[in-house]
Design a protein around this motif. Sequence first.
Motif, PDB file in Angstrom:
ATOM      1  N   ARG A  11       0.873  -1.179   0.000  1.00 22.90           N
ATOM      2  CA  ARG A  11       0.000   0.000   0.000  1.00 22.90           C
ATOM      3  C   ARG A  11       0.905   1.223   0.000  1.00 22.90           C
ATOM      4  O   ARG A  11       1.818   1.339   0.818  1.00 22.90           O
ATOM      5  CB  ARG A  11      -0.903   0.005   1.214  1.00 22.90           C
ATOM      6  N   VAL A  12       0.647   2.141  -0.922  1.00 16.52           N
ATOM      7  CA  VAL A  12       1.496   3.322  -1.107  1.00 16.52           C
ATOM      8  C   VAL A  12       0.670   4.582  -0.892  1.00 16.52           C
ATOM      9  O   VAL A  12      -0.448   4.694  -1.400  1.00 16.52           O
ATOM     10  CB  VAL A  12       2.092   3.338  -2.532  1.00 16.52           C
ATOM     11  N   ASN A  13       1.223   5.508  -0.123  1.00 18.48           N
ATOM     12  CA  ASN A  13       0.649   6.845   0.006  1.00 18.48           C
ATOM     13  C   ASN A  13       1.746   7.833  -0.331  1.00 18.48           C
ATOM     14  O   ASN A  13       2.794   7.839   0.314  1.00 18.48           O
ATOM     15  CB  ASN A  13       0.107   7.102   1.416  1.00 18.48           C
ATOM     16  N   ASP A  29      -2.720   6.886  -3.274  1.00 16.22           N
ATOM     17  CA  ASP A  29      -3.153   6.228  -2.043  1.00 16.22           C
ATOM     18  C   ASP A  29      -3.824   4.926  -2.452  1.00 16.22           C
ATOM     19  O   ASP A  29      -5.046   4.844  -2.562  1.00 16.22           O
ATOM     20  CB  ASP A  29      -4.101   7.115  -1.247  1.00 16.22           C
ATOM     21  N   GLN A  30      -2.985   3.908  -2.739  1.00 17.52           N
ATOM     22  CA  GLN A  30      -3.518   2.648  -3.246  1.00 17.52           C
ATOM     23  C   GLN A  30      -2.487   1.532  -3.136  1.00 17.52           C
ATOM     24  O   GLN A  30      -1.307   1.793  -2.912  1.00 17.52           O
ATOM     25  CB  GLN A  30      -3.941   2.793  -4.706  1.00 17.52           C
ATOM     26  N   SER A  38       6.782   5.758 -10.901  1.00 17.03           N
ATOM     27  CA  SER A  38       7.009   7.194 -10.791  1.00 17.03           C
ATOM     28  C   SER A  38       5.657   7.886 -10.774  1.00 17.03           C
ATOM     29  O   SER A  38       4.663   7.353 -11.280  1.00 17.03           O
ATOM     30  CB  SER A  38       7.874   7.719 -11.942  1.00 17.03           C
ATOM     31  N   ALA A  39       5.635   9.044 -10.159  1.00 16.70           N
ATOM     32  CA  ALA A  39       4.412   9.844 -10.074  1.00 16.70           C
ATOM     33  C   ALA A  39       4.766  11.282 -10.408  1.00 16.70           C
ATOM     34  O   ALA A  39       5.885  11.729 -10.147  1.00 16.70           O
ATOM     35  CB  ALA A  39       3.821   9.754  -8.671  1.00 16.70           C
ATOM     36  N   SER A  40       3.818  11.999 -10.964  1.00 10.66           N
ATOM     37  CA  SER A  40       4.041  13.404 -11.308  1.00 10.66           C
ATOM     38  C   SER A  40       3.082  14.283 -10.522  1.00 10.66           C
ATOM     39  O   SER A  40       1.939  13.888 -10.257  1.00 10.66           O
ATOM     40  CB  SER A  40       3.813  13.627 -12.802  1.00 10.66           C
ATOM     41  N   TRP A  41       3.556  15.461 -10.185  1.00  9.22           N
ATOM     42  CA  TRP A  41       2.731  16.461  -9.509  1.00  9.22           C
ATOM     43  C   TRP A  41       2.628  17.663 -10.423  1.00  9.22           C
ATOM     44  O   TRP A  41       3.643  18.213 -10.849  1.00  9.22           O
ATOM     45  CB  TRP A  41       3.344  16.844  -8.167  1.00  9.22           C
ATOM     46  N   ASN A  42       1.423  18.085 -10.728  1.00 14.96           N
ATOM     47  CA  ASN A  42       1.207  19.202 -11.631  1.00 14.96           C
ATOM     48  C   ASN A  42       1.067  20.548 -10.915  1.00 14.96           C
ATOM     49  O   ASN A  42       0.496  21.486 -11.457  1.00 14.96           O
ATOM     50  CB  ASN A  42      -0.012  18.946 -12.516  1.00 14.96           C
ATOM     51  N   PHE A  57       7.312  19.487   0.696  1.00 15.02           N
ATOM     52  CA  PHE A  57       7.870  18.186   1.058  1.00 15.02           C
ATOM     53  C   PHE A  57       7.028  17.101   0.415  1.00 15.02           C
ATOM     54  O   PHE A  57       5.805  17.188   0.400  1.00 15.02           O
ATOM     55  CB  PHE A  57       7.877  17.997   2.580  1.00 15.02           C
ATOM     56  N   VAL A  58       7.691  16.107  -0.134  1.00 11.76           N
ATOM     57  CA  VAL A  58       7.002  14.940  -0.658  1.00 11.76           C
ATOM     58  C   VAL A  58       7.245  13.808   0.338  1.00 11.76           C
ATOM     59  O   VAL A  58       8.368  13.586   0.769  1.00 11.76           O
ATOM     60  CB  VAL A  58       7.486  14.567  -2.084  1.00 11.76           C
ATOM     61  N   ARG A  59       6.157  13.156   0.745  1.00 13.75           N
ATOM     62  CA  ARG A  59       6.269  12.058   1.716  1.00 13.75           C
ATOM     63  C   ARG A  59       5.742  10.782   1.075  1.00 13.75           C
ATOM     64  O   ARG A  59       4.620  10.740   0.578  1.00 13.75           O
ATOM     65  CB  ARG A  59       5.470  12.354   2.971  1.00 13.75           C
TER      66      ARG A  59
END
Length: 75
Positions: A11-13, A29-30, A38-42, A57-59
């Motif tokens: 499980r990743v948040n 959150d899944q 990888s994930a992107s933030w717009n 901060f990225v957690r």
Amino acid sequence: TIPYRLERDSRVNLSIYDLTGRVVKTIIDQLQASGSHSASWNSTDNAGQLVPSGVYFVRLRVGNNVEARKMILTK
């Protein structure tokens, strides 16, 4: 873009926080499969509004493990 690797299905948040500790955006959150991801933030918040330039901060929480990194958003 935020790269990460999972040793096993977990499980990743993945969330973005401002300097006051407030959650700005929850990106993931899944449950995810093992391997590279990888994930992107717009640069938007959870309401879809653009956030200002600054320090965030990225957690990454995977099971009971938590990693945090500082990032600077510039526009």
